[in-house]
Structures are given as C-alpha cells and as structure tokens.
Design a protein around this motif. Structure first.
Motif, PDB file in Angstrom:
ATOM      1  N   PRO A  64      -3.385  -1.633  -3.408  1.00  0.00           N
ATOM      2  CA  PRO A  64      -4.644  -1.008  -2.978  1.00  0.00           C
ATOM      3  C   PRO A  64      -4.844  -1.060  -1.468  1.00  0.00           C
ATOM      4  O   PRO A  64      -4.516  -2.046  -0.814  1.00  0.00           O
ATOM      5  CB  PRO A  64      -5.700  -1.830  -3.717  1.00  0.00           C
ATOM      6  CG  PRO A  64      -5.000  -2.237  -4.972  1.00  0.00           C
ATOM      7  CD  PRO A  64      -3.597  -2.547  -4.532  1.00  0.00           C
ATOM      8  N   ASP A  65      -5.385   0.032  -0.960  1.00  0.00           N
ATOM      9  CA  ASP A  65      -5.572   0.209   0.471  1.00  0.00           C
ATOM     10  C   ASP A  65      -6.977   0.716   0.759  1.00  0.00           C
ATOM     11  O   ASP A  65      -7.734   1.012  -0.156  1.00  0.00           O
ATOM     12  CB  ASP A  65      -4.538   1.198   1.022  1.00  0.00           C
ATOM     13  CG  ASP A  65      -4.588   2.552   0.328  1.00  0.00           C
ATOM     14  OD1 ASP A  65      -4.347   2.603  -0.898  1.00  0.00           O
ATOM     15  OD2 ASP A  65      -4.887   3.564   0.982  1.00  0.00           O
ATOM     16  N   VAL A  66      -7.321   0.792   2.035  1.00  0.00           N
ATOM     17  CA  VAL A  66      -8.592   1.351   2.484  1.00  0.00           C
ATOM     18  C   VAL A  66      -8.246   2.535   3.389  1.00  0.00           C
ATOM     19  O   VAL A  66      -7.658   2.341   4.458  1.00  0.00           O
ATOM     20  CB  VAL A  66      -9.443   0.310   3.251  1.00  0.00           C
ATOM     21  CG1 VAL A  66     -10.738   0.941   3.754  1.00  0.00           C
ATOM     22  CG2 VAL A  66      -9.726  -0.901   2.379  1.00  0.00           C
ATOM     23  N   VAL A  67      -8.581   3.716   2.951  1.00  0.00           N
ATOM     24  CA  VAL A  67      -8.194   4.928   3.663  1.00  0.00           C
ATOM     25  C   VAL A  67      -8.712   4.902   5.101  1.00  0.00           C
ATOM     26  O   VAL A  67      -9.890   4.678   5.355  1.00  0.00           O
ATOM     27  CB  VAL A  67      -8.698   6.182   2.929  1.00  0.00           C
ATOM     28  CG1 VAL A  67      -8.340   7.441   3.701  1.00  0.00           C
ATOM     29  CG2 VAL A  67      -8.117   6.243   1.525  1.00  0.00           C
ATOM     30  N   GLY A  68      -7.781   5.085   6.044  1.00  0.00           N
ATOM     31  CA  GLY A  68      -8.128   5.154   7.460  1.00  0.00           C
ATOM     32  C   GLY A  68      -8.285   3.816   8.154  1.00  0.00           C
ATOM     33  O   GLY A  68      -8.490   3.770   9.359  1.00  0.00           O
ATOM     34  N   SER A  69      -8.168   2.711   7.423  1.00  0.00           N
ATOM     35  CA  SER A  69      -8.400   1.391   8.011  1.00  0.00           C
ATOM     36  C   SER A  69      -7.193   0.473   7.833  1.00  0.00           C
ATOM     37  O   SER A  69      -6.942  -0.040   6.735  1.00  0.00           O
ATOM     38  CB  SER A  69      -9.626   0.730   7.380  1.00  0.00           C
ATOM     39  OG  SER A  69      -9.755  -0.611   7.820  1.00  0.00           O
ATOM     40  N   SER A  70      -6.497   0.234   8.916  1.00  0.00           N
ATOM     41  CA  SER A  70      -5.374  -0.684   8.875  1.00  0.00           C
ATOM     42  C   SER A  70      -5.838  -2.109   8.540  1.00  0.00           C
ATOM     43  O   SER A  70      -5.234  -2.790   7.712  1.00  0.00           O
ATOM     44  CB  SER A  70      -4.645  -0.654  10.219  1.00  0.00           C
ATOM     45  OG  SER A  70      -3.566  -1.540  10.203  1.00  0.00           O
ATOM     46  N   ALA A  71      -6.924  -2.554   9.167  1.00  0.00           N
ATOM     47  CA  ALA A  71      -7.433  -3.908   8.921  1.00  0.00           C
ATOM     48  C   ALA A  71      -7.920  -4.059   7.482  1.00  0.00           C
ATOM     49  O   ALA A  71      -7.652  -5.074   6.822  1.00  0.00           O
ATOM     50  CB  ALA A  71      -8.555  -4.241   9.899  1.00  0.00           C
ATOM     51  N   GLN A  98      -1.919   2.937   7.295  1.00  0.00           N
ATOM     52  CA  GLN A  98      -3.168   3.602   7.633  1.00  0.00           C
ATOM     53  C   GLN A  98      -3.243   3.813   9.150  1.00  0.00           C
ATOM     54  O   GLN A  98      -2.383   3.353   9.888  1.00  0.00           O
ATOM     55  CB  GLN A  98      -4.362   2.764   7.164  1.00  0.00           C
ATOM     56  CG  GLN A  98      -4.415   2.565   5.666  1.00  0.00           C
ATOM     57  CD  GLN A  98      -4.674   3.852   4.900  1.00  0.00           C
ATOM     58  OE1 GLN A  98      -5.192   4.833   5.432  1.00  0.00           O
ATOM     59  NE2 GLN A  98      -4.307   3.866   3.627  1.00  0.00           N
ATOM     60  N   ASP A  99      -4.295   4.452   9.582  1.00  0.00           N
ATOM     61  CA  ASP A  99      -4.504   4.688  11.012  1.00  0.00           C
ATOM     62  C   ASP A  99      -4.310   3.383  11.785  1.00  0.00           C
ATOM     63  O   ASP A  99      -4.896   2.363  11.418  1.00  0.00           O
ATOM     64  CB  ASP A  99      -5.922   5.219  11.257  1.00  0.00           C
ATOM     65  CG  ASP A  99      -6.187   6.545  10.555  1.00  0.00           C
ATOM     66  OD1 ASP A  99      -5.722   6.716   9.413  1.00  0.00           O
ATOM     67  OD2 ASP A  99      -6.864   7.392  11.146  1.00  0.00           O
ATOM     68  N   HIS A 100      -3.485   3.404  12.792  1.00  0.00           N
ATOM     69  CA  HIS A 100      -3.184   2.293  13.688  1.00  0.00           C
ATOM     70  C   HIS A 100      -2.238   1.255  13.097  1.00  0.00           C
ATOM     71  O   HIS A 100      -2.008   0.225  13.721  1.00  0.00           O
ATOM     72  CB  HIS A 100      -4.456   1.618  14.221  1.00  0.00           C
ATOM     73  CG  HIS A 100      -5.441   2.597  14.766  1.00  0.00           C
ATOM     74  ND1 HIS A 100      -5.177   3.367  15.887  1.00  0.00           N
ATOM     75  CD2 HIS A 100      -6.655   2.979  14.325  1.00  0.00           C
ATOM     76  CE1 HIS A 100      -6.201   4.166  16.110  1.00  0.00           C
ATOM     77  NE2 HIS A 100      -7.121   3.954  15.180  1.00  0.00           N
ATOM     78  N   SER A 101      -1.663   1.522  11.928  1.00  0.00           N
ATOM     79  CA  SER A 101      -0.690   0.578  11.367  1.00  0.00           C
ATOM     80  C   SER A 101       0.511   0.406  12.286  1.00  0.00           C
ATOM     81  O   SER A 101       1.141  -0.651  12.303  1.00  0.00           O
ATOM     82  CB  SER A 101      -0.197   1.040   9.991  1.00  0.00           C
ATOM     83  OG  SER A 101      -1.191   0.892   9.016  1.00  0.00           O
ATOM     84  N   GLU A 102       0.838   1.449  13.055  1.00  0.00           N
ATOM     85  CA  GLU A 102       2.011   1.377  13.932  1.00  0.00           C
ATOM     86  C   GLU A 102       1.796   0.434  15.113  1.00  0.00           C
ATOM     87  O   GLU A 102       2.750  -0.023  15.730  1.00  0.00           O
ATOM     88  CB  GLU A 102       2.394   2.773  14.448  1.00  0.00           C
ATOM     89  CG  GLU A 102       1.493   3.328  15.527  1.00  0.00           C
ATOM     90  CD  GLU A 102       0.159   3.903  15.058  1.00  0.00           C
ATOM     91  OE1 GLU A 102      -0.554   4.440  15.919  1.00  0.00           O
ATOM     92  OE2 GLU A 102      -0.176   3.825  13.869  1.00  0.00           O
ATOM     93  N   SER A 103       0.550   0.094  15.413  1.00  0.00           N
ATOM     94  CA  SER A 103       0.306  -0.718  16.601  1.00  0.00           C
ATOM     95  C   SER A 103      -0.145  -2.147  16.309  1.00  0.00           C
ATOM     96  O   SER A 103      -0.245  -2.944  17.226  1.00  0.00           O
ATOM     97  CB  SER A 103      -0.748  -0.035  17.483  1.00  0.00           C
ATOM     98  OG  SER A 103      -1.974   0.082  16.775  1.00  0.00           O
ATOM     99  N   ASP A 104      -0.391  -2.490  15.053  1.00  0.00           N
ATOM    100  CA  ASP A 104      -0.925  -3.828  14.819  1.00  0.00           C
ATOM    101  C   ASP A 104       0.054  -4.788  14.144  1.00  0.00           C
ATOM    102  O   ASP A 104      -0.283  -5.926  13.869  1.00  0.00           O
ATOM    103  CB  ASP A 104      -2.252  -3.775  14.062  1.00  0.00           C
ATOM    104  CG  ASP A 104      -2.106  -3.181  12.681  1.00  0.00           C
ATOM    105  OD1 ASP A 104      -0.980  -3.050  12.187  1.00  0.00           O
ATOM    106  OD2 ASP A 104      -3.147  -2.857  12.087  1.00  0.00           O
ATOM    107  N   ALA A 105       1.260  -4.345  13.873  1.00  0.00           N
ATOM    108  CA  ALA A 105       2.329  -5.214  13.364  1.00  0.00           C
ATOM    109  C   ALA A 105       1.931  -6.018  12.132  1.00  0.00           C
ATOM    110  O   ALA A 105       2.366  -7.138  11.953  1.00  0.00           O
ATOM    111  CB  ALA A 105       2.836  -6.142  14.470  1.00  0.00           C
ATOM    112  N   THR A 106       1.114  -5.446  11.253  1.00  0.00           N
ATOM    113  CA  THR A 106       0.702  -6.182  10.062  1.00  0.00           C
ATOM    114  C   THR A 106       1.453  -5.765   8.803  1.00  0.00           C
ATOM    115  O   THR A 106       1.215  -6.324   7.743  1.00  0.00           O
ATOM    116  CB  THR A 106      -0.809  -5.994   9.794  1.00  0.00           C
ATOM    117  OG1 THR A 106      -1.066  -4.604   9.615  1.00  0.00           O
ATOM    118  CG2 THR A 106      -1.644  -6.558  10.921  1.00  0.00           C
ATOM    119  N   ILE A 107       2.327  -4.803   8.909  1.00  0.00           N
ATOM    120  CA  ILE A 107       3.053  -4.367   7.710  1.00  0.00           C
ATOM    121  C   ILE A 107       3.950  -5.510   7.240  1.00  0.00           C
ATOM    122  O   ILE A 107       4.815  -5.971   7.975  1.00  0.00           O
ATOM    123  CB  ILE A 107       3.860  -3.088   7.991  1.00  0.00           C
ATOM    124  CG1 ILE A 107       2.907  -1.943   8.367  1.00  0.00           C
ATOM    125  CG2 ILE A 107       4.703  -2.713   6.780  1.00  0.00           C
ATOM    126  CD1 ILE A 107       3.579  -0.686   8.837  1.00  0.00           C
TER     127      ILE A 107
END
Length: 136
Positions: free
Chosen positions: A80-87, A110-119
């Motif tokens: 499960p994810d939150v659309v548009g929210s990486s956090a 999600q948006d900004h996943s490429e910049s927050d290194a949380t994957i």
C-alpha cells in the motif's frame, strides 16, 4: 517488458495463444476488481497484485484480498502506498511490510521518490511507478 492486464479475459487469452505475445502478457489483480484467482491460475500467465490505493483504498478490503492470494504464484504484490506522497508511501510500507513479507513485494514510487533514497531495494522484487501524472 511485460503487459499486465486487469480483465478482458477472452481477448488476452487469444493473444496469449500466439507465441509472440505469450511471454509478454500477464494479469494484474486488485482488491477493487477481484478477478477470479482460479481462472487466472488456469491461464498459466504470470500474475501480479496491486493494492487499489490509487482509486479505492480500503485497508479491510486489502487485507481480505491478501488472504485470498494463492501461494507461490505472484510476480509481486504492491505494498500500500499514498498517491503523490513519497513520505506517506514510506510510512505505509514500514507499517505493511511485516504483514506482507511472505509475498514478493513491489514498492510504489511516488513524487520525489528519486530524491529521498527511501526505496527499500533489499526488501522488494519490483518497483511500481505510481505518483502524479506530472511526476511520471
């Protein structure tokens, strides 16, 4: 690349009978569409599962859906994810991962996943591209 279809059983099976297409097709089941697992399994095409967070997120429905998944046939299950929210997606992943870890999992970027290194690359088998249309 594989095309995962959510419905249209007869046309997909007709395409799958042609050897050029069979290796590129599969099914995408969701809590919202609830395709018949036995019918999908009988097709012998690969199966993945989404969580319906984009349009109809319901934790109760998702739990019921997960309990219905047949053993050992999934390519992946989208956590499960939150659309548009990486956090928000990371928080949901942290909550749901222990409950779903018996399945091969996909993380929904999600948006900004490429910049927050949380994957959590070490915990997943696939990356599902979600997010806003503009971000994609």
């Amino acid at each position: 690349m594989r095309i995962l279809c959510n419905g249209a059983y007869a046309p997909i099976m007709a395409l799958a009978r042609h050897s050029d297409y069979a290796s590129r097709l599969g099914w995408l089941n969701t809590p919202r569409t609830k395709l018949c697992w036995s019918r999908l399994l009988a097709s012998s095409l690969p199966i993945a599962a989404d969580n319906s967070a984009y349009s109809a997120w319901c934790p109760r429905r998702f739990r019921h859906f997960v309990r219905s998944i047949p053993e050992g046939r999934l390519l992946w299950l989208a956590v499960p994810d939150v659309v548009g929210s990486s956090a928000g997606t990371q928080a949901r992943f942290d909550y749901w991962y222990p409950q779903l870890s018996q399945h091969p999992l996909a993380y929904v970027a999600q948006d900004h996943s490429e910049s927050d290194a949380t994957i959590p690359w070490n915990l997943i088998v696939a990356l599902f591209i979600g997010g806003s249309t503009q971000w994609k």
